[in-house]
Design an enzyme around this catalytic site. Sequence first.
Site, PDB file in Angstrom:
ATOM      1  N   LYS A   1       0.975  -1.061  -0.278  1.00  0.00           N
ATOM      2  CA  LYS A   1       0.071  -0.578  -0.036  1.00  0.00           C
ATOM      3  C   LYS A   1       1.233   1.067  -0.008  1.00  0.00           C
ATOM      4  O   LYS A   1       0.491   2.314  -0.778  1.00  0.00           O
ATOM      5  CB  LYS A   1      -0.732  -0.144   1.239  1.00  0.00           C
ATOM      6  CG  LYS A   1      -2.000  -0.996   0.701  1.00  0.00           C
ATOM      7  CD  LYS A   1      -3.427  -0.920   1.705  1.00  0.00           C
ATOM      8  CE  LYS A   1      -4.419  -1.649   2.007  1.00  0.00           C
ATOM      9  NZ  LYS A   1      -3.866  -3.633   1.653  1.00  0.00           N
TER      10      LYS A   1
HETATM   11  C1  LIG Z   1      -4.727  -5.451   1.191  1.00  0.00           C
HETATM   12  C2  LIG Z   1      -3.549  -5.798   0.804  1.00  0.00           C
HETATM   13  C3  LIG Z   1      -4.272  -6.915  -0.075  1.00  0.00           C
HETATM   14  C4  LIG Z   1      -5.863  -6.955  -0.612  1.00  0.00           C
HETATM   15  O1  LIG Z   1      -5.522  -5.842  -1.658  1.00  0.00           O
HETATM   16  P1  LIG Z   1      -6.511  -5.247  -2.084  1.00  0.00           P
HETATM   17  O2  LIG Z   1      -5.880  -4.200  -3.097  1.00  0.00           O
HETATM   18  O3  LIG Z   1      -7.679  -5.250  -1.483  1.00  0.00           O
HETATM   19  O4  LIG Z   1      -7.290  -6.411  -3.073  1.00  0.00           O
HETATM   20  C5  LIG Z   1      -3.641  -8.400   0.329  1.00  0.00           C
HETATM   21  N1  LIG Z   1      -2.273  -8.334   1.154  1.00  0.00           N
HETATM   22  C6  LIG Z   1      -1.623  -6.998   1.917  1.00  0.00           C
HETATM   23  C7  LIG Z   1      -0.318  -7.488   2.614  1.00  0.00           C
HETATM   24  C8  LIG Z   1      -2.819  -6.192   2.167  1.00  0.00           C
HETATM   25  O5  LIG Z   1      -2.433  -4.847   2.809  1.00  0.00           O
END
Ligand SMILES: *Cc1c(COP(=O)(O)O)cnc(C)c1O
Length: 464
Positions: free
Chosen positions: A112
């Site tokens: 993120k």
């Molecule tokens: C947010 C997240 C996901 C999921 O990603 P999306 O874009 O919501 O599908 C998967 N793995 C981790 C570690 C995350 O922080």
Amino acid sequence: MKYISTRGQAPKLDFADVLLAGLASDGGLYVPETLPQFSQEEIASWSGLSYAELAFKVIKPFVDTCIDDADLKRMVDETYAGFNHSAVAPLKELGTNEWVLELFHGPTLAFKDFALQLLGRLMDHVLAQRGERLVIMGATSGDTGSAAIEGCRHSDHLDIFILHPHNRVSEVQRRQMTTILADNVFNIALEGNFDDCQQMVKDSFADQAFLNGLKLGAVNSINWARIMAQIVYYFSAALAVGGPHRPVAFSVPTGNFGDIFAGYLAKQMGLPVTQLVVATNRNDILHRVISGNDMSKGELVHTLSPSMDIMVSSNFERLLFDVYDRDGDAIRDLMARFRTEPVQLEAARWEKVRELFDSACADDETTCQTIADVYAETGYLLDPHTAIGVKAARECWRDRSVPMITLATAHPVKFPEPVVKAGLESPQLPEHLHDLFEREERVDVIDNDLQAVQAFIAAHVHRD
Ligand SMILES: *Cc1c(COP(=O)(O)O)cnc(C)c1O
């Protein structure tokens, strides 16, 4: 470049307005009116670029003229200079043609950061130009909150309030949020669960009078700019294994469908991608839609991969909009029905989804087993989300001559429980976080009461 809503009734906006808006006024999500197209020659010509240089090429057409090139370039450079690996998003080889793309070298150790480190800078820049301020409000069960706070802590024109359920996030995740002592950062530990936090945020967006003239902005993945920033690493990974002349496949641990949707867009923009694998945990609605046209909510279960514990994946609406030939009325109708009942896509629409995606799901036991297996085979330690991706990749991989790249969405240190369950030693915090457990924390515990939360926010926002 203009942006339109998936529900067809909100005004068209330019990039800067979409950046600050979050959800469209008709309840839909913003998407670009047209996608930029890159030829094979153009993509091939990017093979020597640094990650930041590549990011500028991919992002520029979406930002268009809303931000000067020199400013955009500076913000992109600053963003990825803050990552703790010279390649920013390095690839590791697990076996022949089998790769993981490490997306956890940012400040909070999850993918993120790729988007939120940039988003904070972009928002601050646009707000400064306009002489405005914005209040960011978000709910988190862990990863999003810390990445959003890290992304906004240096912004002069916004305040950020992140709600997490009191005593229900892991200590590493809590400390990643509460040890940021900037005076525009506020951590609210709500006496409630994650759903209560989310409901508070929704209710506050619906009625912003408590802010007395200020406006709320969103940093969850309904914000278009997050998707945009995530498109870049699909290009960087493909280039690193011989693309665009050689096609590639991706497997993506999926929750809200934001990350994999970025991969779908990379493909639509010209990157040769043969397979996109949606990997889910037991909260498997996406797997059920893709494999069996069954779009029905189940009971949400808590798993060892908590960042994928999501039942309604908001970004799936963006895909449905394309699959329904961008018919906003049809999407409005479909989403209204989905609120109250299980739905099926029209057969021809579902066929299109099937052609675009493969899917698989894994339960907690399989997750731990995959962590143990891959460690035994290669000595490489997967986090639980990534393990589900690798498992799905192995299940769905059609042509073993095509490189299969699983997105490693988090560092295993963030989720030690499954690693220990897999019989392995818990990993160490990386250097830049080694003193995390000694740092001072700042957090306000607040009752599970909308008025109390809103009063706290109103009392702490900066107004000029
Ligand atoms: C947010 C997240 C996901 C999921 O990603 P999306 O874009 O919501 O599908 C998967 N793995 C981790 C570690 C995350 O922080």
